[in-house]
Design a protein around this motif. Structure first.
Motif, PDB file in Angstrom:
ATOM      1  N   LYS A   1       0.880  -1.327   0.060  1.00 23.11           N
ATOM      2  CA  LYS A   1      -0.207  -0.007   0.002  1.00 23.11           C
ATOM      3  C   LYS A   1       1.015   1.067   0.025  1.00 23.11           C
ATOM      4  O   LYS A   1       0.527   2.232  -0.901  1.00 23.11           O
ATOM      5  CB  LYS A   1      -0.810  -0.171   0.989  1.00 23.11           C
ATOM      6  CG  LYS A   1      -1.756   1.400   1.325  1.00 23.11           C
ATOM      7  CD  LYS A   1      -2.842   1.190   2.176  1.00 23.11           C
ATOM      8  CE  LYS A   1      -3.822   2.414   1.875  1.00 23.11           C
ATOM      9  NZ  LYS A   1      -4.898   2.316   3.036  1.00 23.11           N
TER      10      LYS A   1
ATOM     11  N   GLN B   1       1.137   4.044  -5.199  1.00 24.60           N
ATOM     12  CA  GLN B   1       1.088   5.077  -6.093  1.00 24.60           C
ATOM     13  C   GLN B   1       2.683   5.760  -6.289  1.00 24.60           C
ATOM     14  O   GLN B   1       2.824   6.912  -6.656  1.00 24.60           O
ATOM     15  CB  GLN B   1       0.330   6.273  -5.461  1.00 24.60           C
ATOM     16  CG  GLN B   1      -1.398   5.628  -5.483  1.00 24.60           C
ATOM     17  CD  GLN B   1      -1.887   5.077  -6.490  1.00 24.60           C
ATOM     18  OE1 GLN B   1      -1.613   5.764  -7.376  1.00 24.60           O
ATOM     19  NE2 GLN B   1      -2.658   3.968  -6.656  1.00 24.60           N
TER      20      GLN B   1
ATOM     21  N   ASP C   1      -8.010  -8.174  -3.482  1.00 24.70           N
ATOM     22  CA  ASP C   1      -8.158  -7.087  -2.388  1.00 24.70           C
ATOM     23  C   ASP C   1      -9.063  -7.413  -1.213  1.00 24.70           C
ATOM     24  O   ASP C   1      -9.080  -6.426  -0.351  1.00 24.70           O
ATOM     25  CB  ASP C   1      -8.550  -5.536  -2.573  1.00 24.70           C
ATOM     26  CG  ASP C   1      -7.674  -4.921  -3.780  1.00 24.70           C
ATOM     27  OD1 ASP C   1      -6.284  -5.251  -3.827  1.00 24.70           O
ATOM     28  OD2 ASP C   1      -8.179  -4.198  -4.730  1.00 24.70           O
TER      29      ASP C   1
ATOM     30  N   GLN D   1      -9.673  -4.011   0.719  1.00 26.28           N
ATOM     31  CA  GLN D   1      -9.127  -2.757   0.264  1.00 26.28           C
ATOM     32  C   GLN D   1      -9.896  -2.283  -0.891  1.00 26.28           C
ATOM     33  O   GLN D   1     -10.529  -3.013  -1.882  1.00 26.28           O
ATOM     34  CB  GLN D   1      -7.684  -3.181  -0.179  1.00 26.28           C
ATOM     35  CG  GLN D   1      -6.749  -3.683   0.916  1.00 26.28           C
ATOM     36  CD  GLN D   1      -6.468  -2.476   1.833  1.00 26.28           C
ATOM     37  OE1 GLN D   1      -6.415  -2.653   3.350  1.00 26.28           O
ATOM     38  NE2 GLN D   1      -6.191  -1.136   1.329  1.00 26.28           N
ATOM     39  N   PHE D   2     -10.378  -0.937  -0.727  1.00 26.29           N
ATOM     40  CA  PHE D   2     -11.070  -0.278  -1.853  1.00 26.29           C
ATOM     41  C   PHE D   2     -10.080   1.151  -2.010  1.00 26.29           C
ATOM     42  O   PHE D   2      -9.431   1.440  -1.562  1.00 26.29           O
ATOM     43  CB  PHE D   2     -12.477   0.109  -1.393  1.00 26.29           C
ATOM     44  CG  PHE D   2     -13.132  -1.184  -0.801  1.00 26.29           C
ATOM     45  CD1 PHE D   2     -13.832  -1.780  -1.944  1.00 26.29           C
ATOM     46  CD2 PHE D   2     -13.478  -1.388   0.292  1.00 26.29           C
ATOM     47  CE1 PHE D   2     -14.758  -2.808  -1.475  1.00 26.29           C
ATOM     48  CE2 PHE D   2     -14.072  -2.666   0.677  1.00 26.29           C
ATOM     49  CZ  PHE D   2     -14.545  -3.329  -0.142  1.00 26.29           C
ATOM     50  N   GLN D   3     -10.594   1.623  -3.122  1.00 26.12           N
ATOM     51  CA  GLN D   3      -9.853   3.046  -3.561  1.00 26.12           C
ATOM     52  C   GLN D   3     -10.082   3.961  -2.435  1.00 26.12           C
ATOM     53  O   GLN D   3      -9.154   4.751  -2.276  1.00 26.12           O
ATOM     54  CB  GLN D   3     -10.450   3.540  -4.967  1.00 26.12           C
ATOM     55  CG  GLN D   3     -10.018   2.834  -6.125  1.00 26.12           C
ATOM     56  CD  GLN D   3     -10.265   3.185  -7.498  1.00 26.12           C
ATOM     57  OE1 GLN D   3     -11.126   4.291  -7.438  1.00 26.12           O
ATOM     58  NE2 GLN D   3      -9.653   2.558  -8.365  1.00 26.12           N
ATOM     59  N   TRP D   4     -11.128   3.939  -1.537  1.00 26.44           N
ATOM     60  CA  TRP D   4     -11.485   5.009  -0.769  1.00 26.44           C
ATOM     61  C   TRP D   4     -10.820   4.673   0.645  1.00 26.44           C
ATOM     62  O   TRP D   4     -10.860   5.462   1.345  1.00 26.44           O
ATOM     63  CB  TRP D   4     -12.883   5.150  -0.523  1.00 26.44           C
ATOM     64  CG  TRP D   4     -13.826   3.997  -0.124  1.00 26.44           C
ATOM     65  CD1 TRP D   4     -14.491   3.218  -1.136  1.00 26.44           C
ATOM     66  CD2 TRP D   4     -13.701   3.262   0.799  1.00 26.44           C
ATOM     67  NE1 TRP D   4     -15.114   1.930  -0.565  1.00 26.44           N
ATOM     68  CE2 TRP D   4     -14.753   1.966   0.448  1.00 26.44           C
ATOM     69  CE3 TRP D   4     -13.697   3.333   2.065  1.00 26.44           C
ATOM     70  CZ2 TRP D   4     -15.101   1.025   1.571  1.00 26.44           C
ATOM     71  CZ3 TRP D   4     -14.010   2.493   3.056  1.00 26.44           C
ATOM     72  CH2 TRP D   4     -14.731   1.203   2.966  1.00 26.44           C
TER      73      TRP D   4
ATOM     74  N   ASN E   1     -10.204   1.086   3.444  1.00 25.45           N
ATOM     75  CA  ASN E   1     -10.272  -0.338   3.843  1.00 25.45           C
ATOM     76  C   ASN E   1     -11.460  -0.563   4.872  1.00 25.45           C
ATOM     77  O   ASN E   1     -11.775   0.321   5.538  1.00 25.45           O
ATOM     78  CB  ASN E   1      -9.053  -1.087   4.219  1.00 25.45           C
ATOM     79  CG  ASN E   1      -8.487  -0.279   5.487  1.00 25.45           C
ATOM     80  OD1 ASN E   1      -9.212  -0.598   6.721  1.00 25.45           O
ATOM     81  ND2 ASN E   1      -7.285   0.309   5.493  1.00 25.45           N
TER      82      ASN E   1
END
Length: 808
Positions: A78, A82, A333, A372-375, A377
């Protein structure tokens, strides 16, 4: 399930065959969004992970916030998601971070390979994680498994932590002068409860030291997302995280087997574990066993023993067996872990309690999911724990051949929780969640055959006890600049309690029925609405100074025994004692919840690289409204109490106003660091706490006197060696109403060493090298053979400890 002793008996063969599981930890991380280098340092500090990367590779890169339960691999994944960087795990505890591989295969063939200059980021000491949090060093956890079979004692040496004495595997941690139900203790996320009138099975006794892979202590200022229904702090203990095979690779088969022996008390045992996994599923088994005889003090301490020598701590023997089986499933995820386990304690004697544990069988099921999500967890958990507990007299307390008093307890503890960590921005994190806990308790004492007093019927101490709690919480964390971090949280909880009708052994006359009848006529339904809040701030002045300030309101409702232990008969009162002082207790249905208001600050100074020296100071102050303390028993329900001739008191619980204050100091200094001789580091921890009852003007019970630990740690290659001195001043601030014994000051010298070579680890040590005879300041009153007031439970004399572990 009872074949475990036979399995452990074959440990040497199992170790040669090398069956065991690689232990990859799960860590509860709370790391704000910040420069990537600082975030990696925080992960390194908490997990022991050793990252390698080129100078300048992380410059200018930001990390997302990490909040929740992560393995090392998940945390790295994580953090770097990015960043545009690649990473490769080169071992269980090392990861190489590098620039992404060339996109063109032709380019990759024609260009020279890139060689990175590497540097090692050592486990950092800076408190860049959870404010006021302490994480146990993984190497210390591994070494402690040889030295103790009491999981709580693995926290020894943590700032602000001391221990209230109990059985050989059942001591209770004390944080800043508060213990037992005043603390929130979580084992693999489960909020465990002691199912015993003497609290012989506290939360940490349900997990073996061999199963502990990470531990976190949060003192006083505990974020609302990490614990409710407690006022003293939170302890979180976790076992190994699942480990999966790499995609497209063969199944991952790993394992471990270990054994140990300690001379004092002839303590011996061992554990085995084994796992098999592919890229989507892991199946794991763990098992452990331990048993010990009575231990010896450093010299004669009593004239009351008749069955043992004057240096033997009667009623300190124990035996315990633990087993668990887990199944972990992973898909993209999403992660789900299903774990079931069983504990069998055939016997555990208690030197500071009138009864002994003659059987404790419990089992649990624990289901955890994380997505896990884009926003952010989402984490959920559901658990069920069932404990059947028995008490009677073991051999040392058999003052007559026919002495008999069977006592039984059955507790069922169930819980549900859901928590979402939402990345509002790259600097702000919002956590929302809810917890539900359902607890049922029956405590009954069957008649003793042939006894005129304990019969002819069954005595019901607590019948159909009920304690249900539901909480909602929200927490907001902001990283305003690289210097400022703030955290604000609020929690609202409702606790509902009740109990059914009780009954004395005899009800043949009006007088014998009178007290139970009066109790049964009372309204036992109680509802508490509890409100908690916390406010935390951290300011990083520069790369050598960090300051923290926090304030909190925390609330705890009474437990079932505090409200519903009902009988004022001397014999029944003596059977209700969860503090180890030998006195008798009766509860109060109308007790109010305790409300603690705490302020605390931390100043942390260290060298710029955080590798040479560190000093940390944490003063604290807590004012407690409705503090549950003891006073001499007053008449009630038609019964008048009187202290018996044995010298102990009969006490009843009541609400008081109280305060506690103190300071924790810790520090370290790298003294030597050479390739030839290795590193030598000096470390120290100093603790002071004082507690007063504002209404009576007296001292609070079991307040640890000033104490310190001073150690020298040497490391070179696979060798790790420690020489440690534990110091405690005399305990003179005792609680008079509980007849708390005073204790003299002492200094102990301990030696420990370990060597790791490939898959083999050897541990050795000597505790209390000089065989000092000393009393435990919080050990309670010694009644290991006879119930006589005035003698404190002594500490253990010299013990030679050895252990061996093989990993495959």
């Amino acid at each position: 399930m009872r074949t475990l002793p036979k399995l452990i008996a074959n440990l040497p063969l199992a170790m040669v065959m090398g069956a065991a599981v690689a232990e990859e930890n799960t860590f509860n991380l709370n790391i704000p969004a910040q420069p990537l280098a600082a975030a990696i340092e925080a992960v390194s500090k908490q997990t022991g992970l050793q990252p390698f990367y080129a100078d300048g590779a992380l410059v200018g890169k930001q990390s997302p916030a990490l909040k929740g339960s992560y393995s090392k691999r998940e945390a790295v994944e994580k953090l770097l998601a990015q960043s545009g960087l690649d990473y490769t795990f080169t071992g269980d505890n090392t990861v190489a971070v590098k620039a992404p591989a060339a996109k063109s295969a032709q380019k990759a063939k024609t260009e020279e390979p890139v060689v990175l200059d590497t540097l090692t980021i050592k486990a950092q000491k800076a408190n860049v994680d959870q404010p006021f949090g302490s994480y146990l060093d993984p190497s210390k956890i591994a070494l402690a498994r040889t030295a103790t079979s009491d999981t709580a004692q693995m926290l020894n040496g943590t700032p602000g932590v001391s221990f209230s004495g109990g059985g050989g595997i059942s001591s209770r941690p004390v944080i800043h002068g508060m213990a037992d139900d005043r603390l929130r203790v979580q084992v693999d996320g489960m909020n465990l409860i002691s199912a015993c009138a003497n609290h012989m099975n506290p939360a940490l006794s349900y997990v073996a030291p061999s199963s502990v892979l990470s531990a976190q202590v949060l003192a006083g200022i505990t974020p609302v997302s990490m614990g409710g229904d407690s006022i003293g702090g939170t302890i979180r203990v976790n076992s190994a995280d699942p480990e999966f095979a790499e995609d497209g690779k063969a199944p991952l088969i790993k394992g471990q087997a270990s054994t140990f022996y300690r001379t004092n008390g002839d303590a011996r045992g061992g554990n085995i574990s084994a796992s098999i996994a592919n890229e989507h599923a892991e199946l794991k088994y763990t098992g452990s066993t331990v048993q010990a005889r009575n231990y010896k003090a450093g010299g004669n301490f009593t004239t009351q023993n008749t069955k043992n020598g004057s240096d033997v701590v009667g009623s300190s023997a124990y035996k315990s067996e633990n087993q668990s089986l887990s199944l972990a499933l992973r898909n993209d995820d999403h992660l789900a872990v299903i774990k079931v386990g069983q504990q069998n304690i055939p016997y555990q004697a208690f030197p500071n309690v009138r009864m002994d544990m003659t059987g404790d069988d419990s089992w649990f099921a624990n289901v955890f999911t994380k997505s896990q999500f884009q926003w952010g967890n989402l984490e959920t958990r559901a658990y069920h724990e069932d404990a059947r507990h028995k008490m009677n007299f073991l051999a040392d307390k058999m003052t007559t051949p026919t002495r008999n008093m069977p006592m039984d307890t059955h507790g069922v503890n169930q819980g549900l929780s859901v928590k979402a960590n939402i990345d509002m921005t790259d600097k702000h994190l919002l956590t929302v969640g809810s917890e539900y806990q359902r607890y049922r308790l029956d405590d009954w004492w069957d008649p003793a055959p042939g006894s005129m007093m304990m019969g002819p019927g069954t005595f019901w101490n607590i019948n159909a006890g009920k304690r249900d709690r539901i909480d909602l919480f929200t927490e907001w964390e902001g990283r305003w600049t690289q210097q400022w971090l703030t955290q604000l949280g609020a929690r609202v909880g409702v606790v509902e309690m009740s109990a059914g009708n009780v009954k004395d052994y005899k009800d043949s006359t009006v007088a014998q029925r009178a007290e139970a009848t009066a109790v049964n006529g009372q309204n036992k339904k109680q509802t508490d609405v509890n409100i908690d809040w916390t406010a935390l701030a951290r300011y990083t002045f520069n790369d050598m100074q960090t300051y923290e300030l926090g304030a909190a309101r925390k609330t705890r409702s009474p437990n079932l025994y505090e409200r519903f232990a009902w009988s004022r008969g001397a014999m029944a009162m003596f059977m209700n004692n969860w503090v180890g002082d030998g006195n008798g207790y009766v509860g109060d249905i109308n007790l109010k919840p305790e409300v603690a208001h705490t302020v605390s600050a931390t100043a942390n100074w260290h060298d710029a690289k955080q590798e040479d020296w560190e000093a940390k100071v944490t003063p604290f102050y807590t004012h407690v409204e409705n503090y549950i303390d003891a006073r001499l028993c007053q008449p009630g329900n038609g019964v008048t109490c009187a202290s018996p001739s044995s010298g102990f008191n009969l006490l009843q619980l009541a609400n008081f106003d109280a305060h506690l204050f103190g300071v924790d100091v810790s520090g370290s200094k790298l003294l030597v660091d050479t390739a030839k001789y290795g590193s030598l580091t000096g470390k120290t921890v100093l603790n002071y706490v004082r507690g007063r009852n504002n209404d009576t003007g007296g001292n609070l019970y079991q307040q640890m006197p000033f104490n310190a630990t001073v150690a020298l740690e040497h490391k070179r290659g696979g060798w790790s060696n420690t020489i440690e001195t534990q110091i405690a001043s005399s305990k003179t601030d005792v609680q008079a109403v509980r007849l708390e014994p005073k204790t003299a000051g002492y200094a102990l010298l301990n030696l420990r060493s370990s060597y790791t070579w490939k898959h083999l680890r050897i541990d050795g040590g000597i505790d209390n090298l000089l065989d000092k005879n000393y009393a435990l300041p919080l050990g309670g009153t010694y009644i290991g053979e006879r119930s006589v007031a005035g003698t404190a439970v002594p500490g253990m004399g010299r013990s030679f400890n050895v252990g061996m572990t093989i990993n495959y």
